[in-house]
Scaffold this active site. Structure first.
Site, PDB file in Angstrom:
ATOM      1  CB  ALA A 179       5.516  -7.179  -0.833  1.00 36.99           C
ATOM      2  CB  CYS A 180       0.607  -6.445  -3.998  1.00 37.53           C
ATOM      3  SG  CYS A 180       0.821  -7.521  -5.425  1.00 37.53           S
ATOM      4  CB  ALA A 181      -2.527  -9.686  -1.489  1.00 38.89           C
TER       5      ALA A 181
END
Length: 659
Positions: A179-181
């Site tokens: 999960a990234c921003a």
């Protein structure tokens, strides 16, 4: 998938002569703007630059994939350029320190878009760029027509998303979450990197992507039960982390698998950081703790984000009630809360109750803030004690204890008690050990019971005495100034009114100012101006910052609340500015005080006089010398707006310089 649908010939350039990351991003954002993908090129560029500060978008093998979700994007798409000469390795921060960027894909995603085909296509592009043959083909072309054909045809077969692609001979099985921003490029590229590394190591793996499309390839209870470990490659909080209870884990930044996916997998199998704690999703044995500063900031931001909807709803209830009361019924807004309207019937009684309901909601701003500030630190076990701390901060205990004139601790108390509740609850949850048969007693009985008692003691013996004593000192100081000069007294009343935006110091100043006005000793002019100037100034600053300094100086959540603060300011509801104060008290409070003093003293010096306690816009016609009053209002509002913009812009620049 047909990724060519997300671009066009005008968004492709080859062998471009640019030599810095900034010039490349500006050039490509203009490409997107002129092709009709953006409604505001500067706003999109600023969003991309902010995303660059979050984590590196330079990867390896000469590739960079900058990207951002932004309201400035009209439709999803991407631009691509190749460079005439590769950049120096220090010119574009990358996960590989030796990376010299020569191919750049700039992805633009509408802020409101999630779960759409567009995002799936952009995710597919990110995955394809992980293939060395495809990337080499992109870098080798010399014309944009050739590059368009490469993107159109592709050379990578569709990925099969099932267990059959895993090597069957291995007896090791791990699961992972990425999960990234923004939930786009890094989320999928990290997953792809882990899958490739696992295949090379002969390890079976299943990776769940927690991205803009929601949960993809969701890990089931069966997967968890069979897993030898779990990898969290994330820049954000993992959703439903408790399902991995008891499993060995490693937690790394989302870019880490792109650097060395094999090392991450080997670490979770041989030297995990610990096991996910069965009793608390946010507490892991042996896990690396967040820095204190970042954890405190996350706590405050979480509390604000949950408080804002309540703040807006409360202001809306008050605004509707008062506007209809005045504009439709033509009644005095000063009497809308009178008890005589409890049985008036009809519209009058409805509006009376609606106004009371709005005031009641405002009482719970601090409880909601403190509750979720505690939640950010200790998860669910901190909710109850955080809520209790917020009740103390709002002063509701004085009502139930029958104490008249008790001064609550306000926003400072909410900060202290909410954060304390989080740490106390987390400590208890980690240290109390029970057998499995009694384990349910911990979150349901022991942790909330002990933590609430601790908050009660902390408030009774420290928070209330310290902040109550401070507020009493301020109130006494204001009283002692009642015989001083006109401008001196105006400055003191304005400063106290603007200090905590409806809190105890504000109310103490109000009680004294109203008393002086009732005795015809001193008018309410500085008081009523200091109520409306801070919310108007802060709200205005969120609207004009990009025109003043060429960038947004506020995060998205404060920009949203800024418009609400501005509107509530005209209704004399200063609480609309509380989120700004909670986020950055050392910036917001001094600027509010100075702005209120400047505006109030300007109006008083020019001869403005207001004897009635009507700071809202409908009270302005009752002011003697209204032009002087409005000049003071503008002076104070503009000072707060510009001071906030310049100070926050300076801090952003300093942070960028350090990086």
């Amino acid at each position: 998938m047909d990724i060519i649908k997300m671009t066009e010939l005008d968004l492709i350039q080859t062998k471009v002569d640019l030599t810095s990351r900034g010039s490349i991003l500006e050039y490509m954002s203009k490409m997107l703007y002129h092709a009709g993908y953006l409604n505001d090129q500067k706003a999109f560029l600023q969003a991309v630059l902010e995303r660059e500060n979050h984590s590196n978008t330079g990867l390896e093998n000469g590739l960079a994939i900058p990207h951002s979700k932004s309201s400035a994007v009209k439709k999803a798409g991407f631009a691509v350029i190749t460079l005439k000469e590769p950049l120096k390795k220090e010119d574009w921060p990358s996960i590989s320190q030796s990376n010299q960027v020569e191919a750049v894909f700039l992805l633009a995603i509408p802020e409101a878009e999630a779960g759409s085909t567009h995002l799936k296509l952009l995710s597919e592009l990110s995955i394809r760029l992980m293939d060395q043959k495809f990337l080499d083909k992109v870098k080798a072309v010399h014309t944009r027509d050739e590059l368009f054909k490469v993107l159109e045809s592709g050379i990578v077969e569709e990925q099969v998303k099932d267990e059959n692609r895993q090597i069957k001979s291995s007896d090791k099985y791990i699961v992972g979450v990425t999960a990234c921003a923004t939930g786009i490029a890094h989320t999928y590229m990290a997953a792809e990197a882990l899958e490739k590394a696992a295949k090379e190591l002969g390890v079976k793996i299943k990776v769940e992507k927690q991205g803009a499309n929601g949960l993809e390839d969701k890990i089931t209870a069966v997967d968890v039960a069979n897993a030898d470990g779990v990898i969290f490659a994330v820049d954000t909080k993992v959703k439903d982390k408790g399902r991995f209870n008891g499993k060995p884990f490693v937690e790394v930044k989302v870019a880490e698998p792109l650097k060395n996916g094999k090392a991450v997998i080997e670490k979770v199998l041989a030297q995990p950081q610990g096991v996910v704690n069965e009793s608390d999703d946010n507490s892991q044995t042996g896990s690396a703790k967040k820095g204190l500063k970042s954890e405190l900031m996350a706590s405050v931001m979480t509390g604000i984000s949950y408080m804002i909807p309540l703040l807006v709803a409360a202001g809306l209830m008050l605004g509707i009630a008062k506007l209809v009361w005045i504009l439709v019924l033509g009644m005095d807004p000063g009497v809308i809360g009178a008890a005589e309207y409890n049985s008036a019937g009809g519209v009058v009684q409805f509006l009376h109750y609606l106004d009371s309901f709005g005031n009641m909601l405002f009482k719970f701003i601090y409880p909601v803030f403190a509750m979720f500030a505690a939640y950010s630190i200790s998860d669910r076990v901190g909710l109850v004690s955080g809520f209790a701390g917020g009740l103390f901060a709002a002063g509701l205990h004085y009502t139930f204890w029958g104490i008249e004139g008790g001064i609550p601790s306000g926003f400072l108390g909410a900060l202290v008690l909410g954060i304390a509740a989080g740490y106390i609850s987390r400590f208890l949850n980690e240290k109390i050990k029970l057998s499995k048969n009694l384990n349910a007693m911990k979150p349901m009985f022991l942790v909330p019971g002990i933590s609430v008692l601790a908050i009660f003691i902390l408030n009774l013996f420290i928070v209330d005495p310290v902040f109550g004593g401070l507020n009493k000192m301020i109130a006494d100081a204001i009283t002692s100034m009642s015989g001083s000069g006109k401008l001196g007294l105006s400055a003191v009343i304005a400063a106290a009114t603007a200090f905590d935006l409806g809190g105890p110091v504000n109310k103490a100043a109000g009680a004294i100012a109203i008393g002086l006005s009732a005795d015809k000793i001193f008018p309410l002019t500085p008081r009523v101006l200091a109520i409306v100037i801070p919310p108007l100034g802060l709200g205005l600053s969120t609207m004009i910052d990009k025109y003043v300094v060429g960038r947004r100086v506020y995060p998205d959540d404060l920009r949203v609340v800024g418009g609400t603060s501005f509107l509530l300011g005209f209704l004399a509801i200063s609480e609309g500015a509380i989120p700004f104060m909670l986020r950055n008290p050392l910036i917001t409070i001094p600027i509010n005080i100075i702005g209120a003093i400047l505006g109030s003293c300007t109006a008083v010096a020019m001869g403005a006089v207001q004897w009635l306690p009507l700071p809202a816009i409908w009270g302005w016609p009752l002011v003697e010398n209204l032009p002087a009053y409005l000049v003071g209002l503008v002076v104070g509002t503009l000072f707060i707006a510009f001071a906030n913009i310049f100070v926050r812009n300076y801090l952003i620049k300093r942070k960028e310089a350090k990086k």
